[in-house]
Design a protein around this motif. Structure first.
Motif, PDB file in Angstrom:
ATOM      1  N   LEU A  29      -1.101  20.981  39.463  1.00 17.30           N
ATOM      2  CA  LEU A  29      -0.762  21.535  40.418  1.00 17.30           C
ATOM      3  C   LEU A  29      -0.608  23.175  40.458  1.00 17.30           C
ATOM      4  O   LEU A  29      -1.334  24.026  41.249  1.00 17.30           O
ATOM      5  CB  LEU A  29       0.408  21.107  41.655  1.00 17.30           C
ATOM      6  CG  LEU A  29      -0.368  19.773  42.365  1.00 17.30           C
ATOM      7  CD1 LEU A  29       1.095  19.272  42.819  1.00 17.30           C
ATOM      8  CD2 LEU A  29      -1.577  19.327  42.489  1.00 17.30           C
ATOM      9  N   PHE A  30      -0.574  23.389  38.592  1.00 19.40           N
ATOM     10  CA  PHE A  30      -0.550  24.958  38.670  1.00 19.40           C
ATOM     11  C   PHE A  30      -1.583  25.061  37.505  1.00 19.40           C
ATOM     12  O   PHE A  30      -1.088  24.854  36.354  1.00 19.40           O
ATOM     13  CB  PHE A  30       0.907  24.928  38.830  1.00 19.40           C
ATOM     14  CG  PHE A  30       2.085  24.766  39.499  1.00 19.40           C
ATOM     15  CD1 PHE A  30       1.835  25.706  40.178  1.00 19.40           C
ATOM     16  CD2 PHE A  30       2.136  23.252  39.855  1.00 19.40           C
ATOM     17  CE1 PHE A  30       3.544  25.556  41.740  1.00 19.40           C
ATOM     18  CE2 PHE A  30       3.464  23.495  41.133  1.00 19.40           C
ATOM     19  CZ  PHE A  30       4.133  24.691  41.807  1.00 19.40           C
ATOM     20  N   ARG A  31      -1.645  26.724  37.372  1.00 19.40           N
ATOM     21  CA  ARG A  31      -2.077  27.454  36.453  1.00 19.40           C
ATOM     22  C   ARG A  31      -0.654  27.686  35.224  1.00 19.40           C
ATOM     23  O   ARG A  31      -0.465  28.941  35.880  1.00 19.40           O
ATOM     24  CB  ARG A  31      -2.830  27.699  36.687  1.00 19.40           C
ATOM     25  CG  ARG A  31      -4.037  28.718  35.272  1.00 19.40           C
ATOM     26  CD  ARG A  31      -5.062  29.655  35.880  1.00 19.40           C
ATOM     27  NE  ARG A  31      -5.139  30.190  34.607  1.00 19.40           N
ATOM     28  CZ  ARG A  31      -6.910  31.045  34.289  1.00 19.40           C
ATOM     29  NH1 ARG A  31      -7.073  31.175  35.945  1.00 19.40           N
ATOM     30  NH2 ARG A  31      -7.127  31.814  33.878  1.00 19.40           N
ATOM     31  N   THR A  32      -0.261  27.248  34.350  1.00 17.73           N
ATOM     32  CA  THR A  32       0.750  28.111  33.184  1.00 17.73           C
ATOM     33  C   THR A  32       0.229  29.426  33.025  1.00 17.73           C
ATOM     34  O   THR A  32      -0.846  29.147  32.424  1.00 17.73           O
ATOM     35  CB  THR A  32       1.364  27.260  32.646  1.00 17.73           C
ATOM     36  OG1 THR A  32       1.734  25.813  33.354  1.00 17.73           O
ATOM     37  CG2 THR A  32       2.058  27.518  31.574  1.00 17.73           C
ATOM     38  N   TYR A  33       0.365  30.114  32.640  1.00 14.83           N
ATOM     39  CA  TYR A  33       0.508  31.528  32.310  1.00 14.83           C
ATOM     40  C   TYR A  33       1.030  31.576  31.110  1.00 14.83           C
ATOM     41  O   TYR A  33       1.140  31.928  30.198  1.00 14.83           O
ATOM     42  CB  TYR A  33       0.247  32.677  32.947  1.00 14.83           C
ATOM     43  CG  TYR A  33      -0.355  33.009  33.469  1.00 14.83           C
ATOM     44  CD1 TYR A  33      -1.709  32.742  33.473  1.00 14.83           C
ATOM     45  CD2 TYR A  33      -0.918  33.065  35.309  1.00 14.83           C
ATOM     46  CE1 TYR A  33      -3.007  33.174  34.663  1.00 14.83           C
ATOM     47  CE2 TYR A  33      -1.589  32.431  36.446  1.00 14.83           C
ATOM     48  CZ  TYR A  33      -2.730  32.677  35.828  1.00 14.83           C
ATOM     49  OH  TYR A  33      -3.911  32.965  36.548  1.00 14.83           O
ATOM     50  N   THR A  34       2.793  31.035  31.137  1.00 16.45           N
ATOM     51  CA  THR A  34       3.997  31.269  30.357  1.00 16.45           C
ATOM     52  C   THR A  34       4.643  30.317  30.300  1.00 16.45           C
ATOM     53  O   THR A  34       5.210  29.717  31.456  1.00 16.45           O
ATOM     54  CB  THR A  34       4.413  32.842  30.512  1.00 16.45           C
ATOM     55  OG1 THR A  34       3.337  33.691  30.128  1.00 16.45           O
ATOM     56  CG2 THR A  34       6.003  32.932  29.400  1.00 16.45           C
ATOM     57  N   LEU A  35       5.186  29.784  29.431  1.00 13.01           N
ATOM     58  CA  LEU A  35       5.925  29.022  29.663  1.00 13.01           C
ATOM     59  C   LEU A  35       6.500  28.785  28.359  1.00 13.01           C
ATOM     60  O   LEU A  35       6.639  29.207  27.197  1.00 13.01           O
ATOM     61  CB  LEU A  35       5.531  27.209  29.528  1.00 13.01           C
ATOM     62  CG  LEU A  35       6.768  26.154  29.730  1.00 13.01           C
ATOM     63  CD1 LEU A  35       7.316  26.664  30.361  1.00 13.01           C
ATOM     64  CD2 LEU A  35       5.538  24.851  29.946  1.00 13.01           C
ATOM     65  N   GLU A  36       8.203  29.187  27.918  1.00  8.67           N
ATOM     66  CA  GLU A  36       8.551  29.645  26.803  1.00  8.67           C
ATOM     67  C   GLU A  36      10.118  29.160  26.998  1.00  8.67           C
ATOM     68  O   GLU A  36      10.653  29.539  27.909  1.00  8.67           O
ATOM     69  CB  GLU A  36       8.625  31.004  26.474  1.00  8.67           C
ATOM     70  CG  GLU A  36       9.002  32.479  27.036  1.00  8.67           C
ATOM     71  CD  GLU A  36       7.726  33.527  26.428  1.00  8.67           C
ATOM     72  OE1 GLU A  36       7.901  33.468  25.998  1.00  8.67           O
ATOM     73  OE2 GLU A  36       8.872  34.249  27.465  1.00  8.67           O
ATOM     74  N   ARG A  37      10.839  28.906  25.486  1.00  9.95           N
ATOM     75  CA  ARG A  37      12.419  29.348  25.647  1.00  9.95           C
ATOM     76  C   ARG A  37      12.604  30.499  25.501  1.00  9.95           C
ATOM     77  O   ARG A  37      12.158  31.405  25.572  1.00  9.95           O
ATOM     78  CB  ARG A  37      12.789  28.723  24.461  1.00  9.95           C
ATOM     79  CG  ARG A  37      12.764  27.211  23.811  1.00  9.95           C
ATOM     80  CD  ARG A  37      12.928  26.317  24.833  1.00  9.95           C
ATOM     81  NE  ARG A  37      12.188  24.620  23.983  1.00  9.95           N
ATOM     82  CZ  ARG A  37      12.812  23.427  24.725  1.00  9.95           C
ATOM     83  NH1 ARG A  37      13.548  23.794  25.803  1.00  9.95           N
ATOM     84  NH2 ARG A  37      12.730  22.848  23.765  1.00  9.95           N
ATOM     85  N   HIS A  38      14.386  30.681  26.841  1.00 14.01           N
ATOM     86  CA  HIS A  38      14.288  31.745  26.687  1.00 14.01           C
ATOM     87  C   HIS A  38      16.527  32.120  27.195  1.00 14.01           C
ATOM     88  O   HIS A  38      17.185  30.784  27.037  1.00 14.01           O
ATOM     89  CB  HIS A  38      14.735  32.101  28.928  1.00 14.01           C
ATOM     90  CG  HIS A  38      15.211  33.336  29.324  1.00 14.01           C
ATOM     91  ND1 HIS A  38      14.459  34.622  28.596  1.00 14.01           N
ATOM     92  CD2 HIS A  38      16.284  32.889  29.737  1.00 14.01           C
ATOM     93  CE1 HIS A  38      14.646  35.145  29.326  1.00 14.01           C
ATOM     94  NE2 HIS A  38      15.930  34.952  30.048  1.00 14.01           N
ATOM     95  N   ARG A  39      16.748  32.391  25.985  1.00 17.65           N
ATOM     96  CA  ARG A  39      18.053  32.707  25.853  1.00 17.65           C
ATOM     97  C   ARG A  39      18.795  33.456  26.470  1.00 17.65           C
ATOM     98  O   ARG A  39      18.321  34.642  26.927  1.00 17.65           O
ATOM     99  CB  ARG A  39      18.083  33.487  24.114  1.00 17.65           C
ATOM    100  CG  ARG A  39      17.144  33.015  22.873  1.00 17.65           C
ATOM    101  CD  ARG A  39      17.838  32.914  21.820  1.00 17.65           C
ATOM    102  NE  ARG A  39      17.139  32.334  20.632  1.00 17.65           N
ATOM    103  CZ  ARG A  39      17.374  32.438  19.155  1.00 17.65           C
ATOM    104  NH1 ARG A  39      18.010  33.731  19.195  1.00 17.65           N
ATOM    105  NH2 ARG A  39      16.299  31.202  18.598  1.00 17.65           N
ATOM    106  N   GLY A  40      19.688  33.113  26.337  1.00 17.11           N
ATOM    107  CA  GLY A  40      21.150  34.250  26.766  1.00 17.11           C
ATOM    108  C   GLY A  40      21.560  33.535  28.312  1.00 17.11           C
ATOM    109  O   GLY A  40      22.056  34.473  29.237  1.00 17.11           O
ATOM    110  N   ILE A  41      20.713  32.639  28.773  1.00 20.15           N
ATOM    111  CA  ILE A  41      21.261  31.767  30.123  1.00 20.15           C
ATOM    112  C   ILE A  41      21.798  30.625  30.027  1.00 20.15           C
ATOM    113  O   ILE A  41      20.890  29.701  29.529  1.00 20.15           O
ATOM    114  CB  ILE A  41      20.233  32.509  31.588  1.00 20.15           C
ATOM    115  CG1 ILE A  41      19.483  33.017  31.607  1.00 20.15           C
ATOM    116  CG2 ILE A  41      20.146  31.958  32.969  1.00 20.15           C
ATOM    117  CD1 ILE A  41      19.195  33.426  32.261  1.00 20.15           C
TER     118      ILE A  41
END
Length: 244
Positions: A163-175
């Motif tokens: 149902l979504f179009r993904t533009y960015t999907l990535e690991r995220h540090r610091g949280i």
């Protein structure tokens, strides 16, 4: 090692011994043989015991009056999240006013799941949602592992979201202990969503910020704004969870 300790202590003779007479020589040799056997047995015990106890050094009892280091299980139990904050109690009013001006809010909660949704209507549509899942020792013997599994499932589902179009999907540090960020467009609505999902020990939370695509600003600018606002709110949620 099979030999009994002599009932009387052996007193070492420090004066120079007299040469044995021929009649006493066999008896003296027999005593020397026994003493040699005792010495060999003592050496074997000395050599064997350290090797057997090398892996047990950490299990030695702590002397009285010496502080003990907590066992890993006790340390983990002290660090887990014990309860969830109020559904809309993890984000400050100032942050809400800046992120979703003039928002109305809806919330729901139980002991293991809370949600809070802020939304504003009108041309400048904005929407903020905070959802938190908690795995407690009272409900599962492996709360941290269960939270890890839930986080992994969320990460996997983000890769297959029809149902979504993904533009960015990535690991995220610091949280938290681990986190990922996701920028996507709703295929059925003229909106884009910036989302941050993070795990802190035995709790997993997701912050989603959405706004309409009408108005100024290209996709790159919207991605920067949406993910930036979601990350800022996620840090506030993390701070709140660390106090529970």
């Amino acid at each position: 090692m099979g030999l009994q300790r002599p009932s009387e202590p052996f007193h070492r003779v420090y004066s120079a011994p007299e040469p044995p007479s021929p009649a006493r020589r066999p008896k003296l040799l027999k005593l020397l043989a026994v003493a040699a056997a005792l010495a060999v047995a003592g050496a074997v015990v000395f050599l064997v015991m350290p090797g057997q106890g090398a892996d047990k050094a950490a299990a030695r009892p702590t002397p009285a009056g010496t502080p003990e280091t907590p066992a890993p299980s006790a340390t983990s139990a002290q660090r887990i999240v014990r309860a969830l904050p109020a559904p809309c109690g993890t984000v400050s009013e100032g942050t809400v006013d800046r992120t979703v001006p003039g928002a109305t809010r809806r919330e729901s909660a139980n002991s293991t799941l809370t949600t809070c949704t802020y939304s504003s209507k009108g041309p400048a549509f904005r929407w903020l949602r905070v959802e938190a899942h908690l795995y407690t020792p009272g409900n599962t013997p492996t709360p941290v592992k269960d939270a890890e599994n839930y986080y992994d499932a969320q990460w996997a589902q983000a890769h297959d979201a029809p149902l979504f179009r993904t533009y960015t999907l990535e690991r995220h540090r610091g949280i938290g202990d681990e986190a990922y960020r996701w920028f996507k467009a709703d295929e059925g609505q003229p909106t884009v969503v910036g989302e941050v999902t993070a795990r802190i020990r035995n709790a997993v939370f997701t912050v989603s910020y959405s706004e309409g695509t009408s108005g100024e600003g290209g996709r790159d600018e919207r991605e920067r704004v949406c993910l930036g606002k979601a990350a800022a709110v996620a840090r506030e949620v993390l701070t709140a969870l660390n106090h529970f």
